[in-house]
Write a protein that holds these residues in place. Structure first.
Motif, short mmCIF file in Angstrom:
data_model
loop_
_atom_site.label_atom_id
_atom_site.label_comp_id
_atom_site.label_asym_id
_atom_site.label_seq_id
_atom_site.Cartn_x
_atom_site.Cartn_y
_atom_site.Cartn_z
N GLU A 1 -84.42 -81.83 80.23
CA GLU A 1 -84.67 -81.29 81.56
C GLU A 1 -84.10 -79.87 81.72
N ALA A 2 -83.33 -79.44 80.73
CA ALA A 2 -82.64 -78.15 80.85
C ALA A 2 -83.51 -77.01 80.33
N THR A 3 -84.75 -76.95 80.82
CA THR A 3 -85.63 -75.84 80.47
C THR A 3 -85.23 -74.62 81.28
N HIS A 4 -85.77 -73.47 80.90
CA HIS A 4 -85.38 -72.24 81.59
C HIS A 4 -85.70 -72.33 83.09
N SER A 5 -86.93 -72.71 83.42
CA SER A 5 -87.30 -72.83 84.83
C SER A 5 -86.77 -74.12 85.44
N GLY A 6 -86.40 -75.08 84.60
CA GLY A 6 -85.90 -76.35 85.11
C GLY A 6 -84.43 -76.33 85.46
N LEU A 7 -83.70 -75.29 85.08
CA LEU A 7 -82.26 -75.26 85.34
C LEU A 7 -81.95 -75.26 86.83
N HIS A 8 -82.78 -74.55 87.62
CA HIS A 8 -82.49 -74.56 89.06
C HIS A 8 -83.05 -75.80 89.76
N GLU A 9 -83.61 -76.74 88.97
CA GLU A 9 -84.02 -78.03 89.51
C GLU A 9 -83.17 -79.16 88.91
N HIS A 10 -82.21 -78.82 88.09
CA HIS A 10 -81.39 -79.78 87.34
C HIS A 10 -80.24 -80.29 88.21
N ARG A 11 -80.14 -81.59 88.38
CA ARG A 11 -79.10 -82.15 89.24
C ARG A 11 -77.70 -81.89 88.68
N GLY A 12 -77.60 -81.78 87.36
CA GLY A 12 -76.32 -81.42 86.76
C GLY A 12 -75.89 -80.03 87.15
N VAL A 13 -76.86 -79.12 87.24
CA VAL A 13 -76.56 -77.75 87.68
C VAL A 13 -76.14 -77.76 89.14
N ASP A 14 -76.79 -78.57 89.95
CA ASP A 14 -76.37 -78.72 91.36
C ASP A 14 -74.89 -79.07 91.43
N LYS A 15 -74.49 -80.05 90.64
CA LYS A 15 -73.09 -80.51 90.66
C LYS A 15 -72.15 -79.42 90.16
N ALA A 16 -72.58 -78.68 89.14
CA ALA A 16 -71.74 -77.61 88.60
C ALA A 16 -71.55 -76.50 89.63
N ILE A 17 -72.63 -76.15 90.35
CA ILE A 17 -72.53 -75.12 91.39
C ILE A 17 -71.56 -75.57 92.49
N THR A 18 -71.74 -76.81 92.94
CA THR A 18 -70.90 -77.32 94.03
C THR A 18 -69.43 -77.38 93.62
N ALA A 19 -69.17 -77.87 92.42
CA ALA A 19 -67.78 -78.01 91.96
C ALA A 19 -67.11 -76.65 91.79
N PHE A 20 -67.87 -75.66 91.36
CA PHE A 20 -67.30 -74.33 91.11
C PHE A 20 -67.08 -73.56 92.42
N LEU A 21 -68.05 -73.61 93.31
CA LEU A 21 -67.95 -72.82 94.54
C LEU A 21 -67.12 -73.50 95.62
#
Length: 281
Positions: free
Chosen positions: A257-277
């Motif tokens: 699921e970690a395609t270039h365009s799929g990264l901003h749709e990836h739930r793992g990325v959502d969690k990483a953004i939330t945890a960092f910010l």
């Protein structure tokens, strides 16, 4: 005669209501913000799309974040091809403003995108009174955000507390299929060892010492040169050569699921953004 009068009144009422709706919508979309409230302690998060991106690039990610982040508010800052800024939305002192930046010319150079981002940041500081901000950029949006930090030290901008770059090719994109004769200014800048990318690395000493950075990369498979189908992991993590090591962190997602365009749709990325910010949420 009475029936015609009734019809006239209905039509007149409809026209008046429709006019009020149009006027109200225009006021809502283009009205200028006020600084009657103190926003110095509020930290907006600015989202910048990538090459050929639109408002859809971050739209669903912001939908998901707004569901999980309390007191969130989205505003859209649209920059047309002439560099003029219009704002959609009103801000009413919500704790977590999300600023979605949309470039009409989504194939512009890093230099032009940086210039437009300066206009966005100046507006956040001068018109809204924000003293700090976070930046999140996907692909070329991450390059523009980083270049803003390397070239924009004036006090007319909010200081950037945290930067997240998602699949941003700091070492360029090597896939020749990505380039065509007469490529856009953006494509020229995205080539490996382009002058724009080399200039960013050469000016790493100008990177703000207090800005914390998270680099996110995608890897569709484990190999000698993994990547998200367009940007190699080594390129997506290339900002580590610019950022002070003490303020740099990274996360690589190894899955289909970690395609270039799929990264901003990836739930793992959502969690990483939330945890960092927002680690305390």
């Amino acid at each position: 005669m009475t029936e015609k009068l009734k019809q006239f009144r209905y039509v007149f009422f409809f026209v008046v209501v429709a006019s009020l709706i149009v006027i109200g919508s225009s006021t809502y979309i283009f009205s200028k913000p006020t600084r009657s409230q103190d926003n110095a302690e509020i930290v907006p998060t600015v989202f910048v799309h990538g090459f050929k991106g639109t408002y859809r690039s971050f739209d669903t990610l912001l939908d998901r974040l707004e569901t999980g982040i309390p007191d969130a508010r989205r505003l859209t800052f649209h920059i047309n091809k002439q560099g003029d800024l219009t704002i959609k939305g009103r801000y009413f002192s919500q704790k977590h403003p999300f600023i979605q930046v949309v470039f009409e010319n989504n194939q512009a150079s890093i230099t032009d995108q940086t210039m437009w981002l300066r206009k966005v940041m100046t507006t956040l500081h001068e018109n809204y009174g924000f003293e700090k901000a976070n930046l999140v950029g996907h692909s070329m949006g991450g390059l523009a955000a980083a270049n803003f930090l390397l070239t924009s030290s004036e006090d007319i901008y909010p200081s950037v507390d945290k930067l997240i770059v998602i699949g941003s090719p700091f070492k360029g994109i090597s896939a020749e299929r990505y380039y065509k004769p007469g490529s856009s200014a953006a494509a020229v800048d995205l080539r490996v060892d382009s002058p724009a990318l080399l200039s960013m690395a050469d000016h790493k000493a100008a990177f703000p010492a207090d800005t914390k950075v998270l680099a996110v990369a995608g890897a569709l498979q484990r190999s000698d040169n993994p990547g998200d189908g367009l940007v190699a992991v080594s390129s997506a993590l290339g900002i580590k050569d610019i950022v002070p090591a003490t303020h740099y962190s990274q996360e690589v997602f190894y899955d289909t699921e970690a395609t270039h365009s799929g990264l901003h749709e990836h739930r793992g990325v959502d969690k990483a953004i939330t945890a960092f910010l927002w680690p305390n949420l």
